[in-house]
Enzyme design. Structure first.
Site, PDB file in Angstrom:
ATOM      1  N   HIS A 185      33.825 -48.904 -33.226  1.00 57.21           N
ATOM      2  CA  HIS A 185      34.214 -50.108 -33.968  1.00 57.21           C
ATOM      3  C   HIS A 185      34.449 -51.286 -33.024  1.00 57.21           C
ATOM      4  O   HIS A 185      34.114 -52.433 -33.344  1.00 57.21           O
ATOM      5  CB  HIS A 185      35.482 -49.830 -34.784  1.00 57.21           C
ATOM      6  CG  HIS A 185      35.223 -49.046 -36.028  1.00 57.21           C
ATOM      7  ND1 HIS A 185      36.142 -48.202 -36.596  1.00 57.21           N
ATOM      8  CD2 HIS A 185      34.123 -48.980 -36.824  1.00 57.21           C
ATOM      9  CE1 HIS A 185      35.631 -47.656 -37.688  1.00 57.21           C
ATOM     10  NE2 HIS A 185      34.418 -48.110 -37.843  1.00 57.21           N
ATOM     11  N   CYS A 483      16.139 -50.672 -36.155  1.00 54.52           N
ATOM     12  CA  CYS A 483      17.253 -51.337 -36.834  1.00 54.52           C
ATOM     13  C   CYS A 483      18.607 -50.840 -36.341  1.00 54.52           C
ATOM     14  O   CYS A 483      19.629 -51.088 -36.966  1.00 54.52           O
ATOM     15  CB  CYS A 483      17.151 -51.164 -38.353  1.00 54.52           C
ATOM     16  SG  CYS A 483      17.200 -49.450 -38.907  1.00 54.52           S
TER      17      CYS A 483
END
Length: 554
Positions: A185, A483
């Site tokens: 994160h 991606c």
């Protein structure tokens, strides 16, 4: 002249500032023994959990993009009834309330770590939630981000999403953490905020408060007490790059005019406005889980059609690649019985879940087709977690039956990359998810800081799988994109294009730097850089070889 330490680069850019350390959370008091009234203690714990959830929810509402998504997900954890039940069980063993809270969170942390993969990524977040709950119970403030009164480089063992998402970019010039990985994160949020960042820098523990450092978020190096000459050189380079970025616009292409589509990743409605406004050629990854994860019943075809239509309308005339639902593992659905899995990351997720519940996929394809019919957007669709040629062919056939002309597959499982020629024979394109492909290739948990080197997208083994997939696409005359987080690295983008990748999808903020990097190199030069990376023995050596050669070309 200072010395240099290094970690894993996760967000490019240069920062020069003194260090300020994140203070530790409130300490846990000694266990005072059994609570006199367990019921009252449970109520107090529930009140604290609700307060923590409310604060995180407010922070989620005050932000947007990846930060909002992460904070919203974290705000849901304290509201889980199972947590209060576990706190009561801990209290009944004779623990004081603070220790019961730690014990309860510890039970869930151990379960997530044991599950591995995606679920393990949330384990570190539970520590922050436990600290916040205890601080609430004891009436103590969480330390939060330091405020030394001047811009600084933030150093911490690790950063919680609640802290990272709310950073003041005018004050926090860079981030260095001892733990974490390239897809943690901290990495994702730092990149979205445009803050240069390095994770898994174990030597950061030795950095002294107030020491000036020169942080290079592209190379992963930290120069301690740099000379003025070094600072001037880094600053001049950063200013030169900033001018180039300001002039950057239009479709992506190499110096000799070879087109490379630059696309955005999109995962939530609140990201739509910024994503549509970005100077991109469309969406390379539309994550559709947002339609499902907060629902207690399956979304209707009408609800889905309306949501997709809003995206397609915002990208009229541009390409939109929709990934069908990738639920399971760390993204369980409330209206689906997922059963018990020993290792959910290797279990029934993505296309495997829709095989178990076929109506979920047919409803989604029906809605995507209906929304596409209302728009001039060029709508493609792809399935996640495909492992075999048969899965790819069956999905493409089903999508075509629903009127969707272009249907492809994600390449996240090494088996799909190794059999890419056969996989692409049955579908129209492939898109490589380097985060998952790297994790599964290296058998390394994405949140294990000590495994960060294995998870580096520069790993030659991962690049070899990218090369095999791209070559299969070239042989079949079908596009192959990337991606994953690797697409947003301006230097690695050169290697990916040299390996044969035809499109790159990333966070909107990353596009200008990637566009500038491509425009400075021909396809032949990119191919040479790719060959260098493939010959390397490690991720660090691959990055260094390409960096040195790229600078000599430029």
């Amino acid at each position: 002249m200072g010395n240099t330490i290094a970690g894993t680069p996760v967000s490019p850019g240069v920062a020069v500032a003194p260090i300020a350390r994140l203070a530790p959370p409130p300490g846990l008091p000694a266990d005072s023994g059994p609570e006199a009234d367990v019921s009252a203690a449970v109520d107090k714990a529930q009140h604290a959990l609700n307060a923590v959830a409310d604060e995180l929810g407010a922070r989620a509402a005050a932000t947007s993009g990846p930060a909002s998504d992460v904070l919203f997900a974290q705000s849901m954890m304290p509201r889980d009834p199972a947590l209060a039940i576990q706190i009561k069980a801990q209290l009944e063993t004779g623990k004081s309330l603070p220790h019961a809270v730690v014990g309860a969170f510890g039970v869930f942390r151990s379960a997530l770590e044991a599950a591995g993969g995606y679920l393990a990524e949330r384990a570190a977040d539970l520590d922050d939630l436990a600290n916040r709950t205890i601080a609430e119970i004891l009436g103590l403030p969480m330390p939060g981000i330091p405020n030394p009164g001047h811009p600084f480089v933030l150093v911490a063992a690790d950063l919680a999403p609640a802290d990272t998402a709310m950073l003041d970019t005018n004050q926090v010039r860079g981030i260095i953490t001892e733990l974490g990985g390239p897809t943690s994160h901290t990495a994702i949020l730092a990149k979205s905020l445009g803050i240069p960042a390095i994770v898994a820098c174990t030597e950061a523990a030795s950095l002294e408060e107030g020491t000036t450092v020169l942080l290079d978020g592209a190379s992963g190096k930290v120069r301690i007490a740099p000379s003025q000459e070094e600072i001037d050189g880094a600053t001049a380079h950063a200013e030169q790059l900033a001018r180039a970025l300001a002039k950057s616009s239009g479709p992506g292409k190499t110096a000799d005019g070879v087109a490379v589509k630059l696309l955005v990743n999109l995962g939530a409605p609140n990201e739509l406005e910024a994503a549509a406004a970005a100077d991109s050629e469309g969406v390379g990854l539309l994550r559709t889980e947002f339609l499902y994860l907060s629902k207690v019943t399956a979304p209707t075809v009408a609800e889905q059609t309306d949501s997709y239509a809003k995206v397609f309308t915002a990208f009229e005339g541009r390409k939109v690649v929709v990934r069908t639902i990738d639920a399971g593992a760390d993204k369980p659905l409330k209206f689906v019985d997922h059963g018990v899995e020993e290792n959910p990351a290797l279990g029934v997720r993505g296309i495997r879940l829709t095989k178990r519940h076929p109506d979920m996929l047919t409803d989604q394809l029906t809605a995507i087709a209906a929304a596409a019919a209302q728009s001039s957007a060029e709508v493609w669709v792809m399935a996640p977690m495909v492992a075999t040629p048969r899965e790819a062919a069956e999905f493409a056939a089903l999508a075509h039956e629903h009127g969707l002309q272009v249907a492809g597959t994600m390449v996240e499982v090494p088996a799909a990359a190794l059999r890419a020629h056969q996989v692409l024979a049955g579908c129209d394109f492939a898109s490589i998810g380097t985060n998952d492909l790297g994790q599964y290739t290296m058998a390394a948990d994405r949140m294990q800081g000590e495994l960060a080197e294995l998870l580096d997208p520069w790993q030659p083994a991962l690049l070899e799988l990218v090369h095999q997939t791209a070559q299969a696409g070239k042989d079949a005359g079908k596009p192959v994109g990337v991606c994953g987080e690797a697409a947003s690295d301006p230097l690695l983008a050169l290697v990916l294009v040299g390996l044969g990748v035809t499109s790159l999808s990333m966070a909107p903020a990353s596009i200008p730097a990637v566009r500038v990097s491509l425009a400075a190199h021909s396809l032949a030069q990119c191919s040479e850089l790719a060959k260098l990376a493939l010959t390397a023995e490690s991720a660090a050596q691959a990055r260094q070889l390409v960096s040195d050669s790229s600078q000599s070309i430029a």
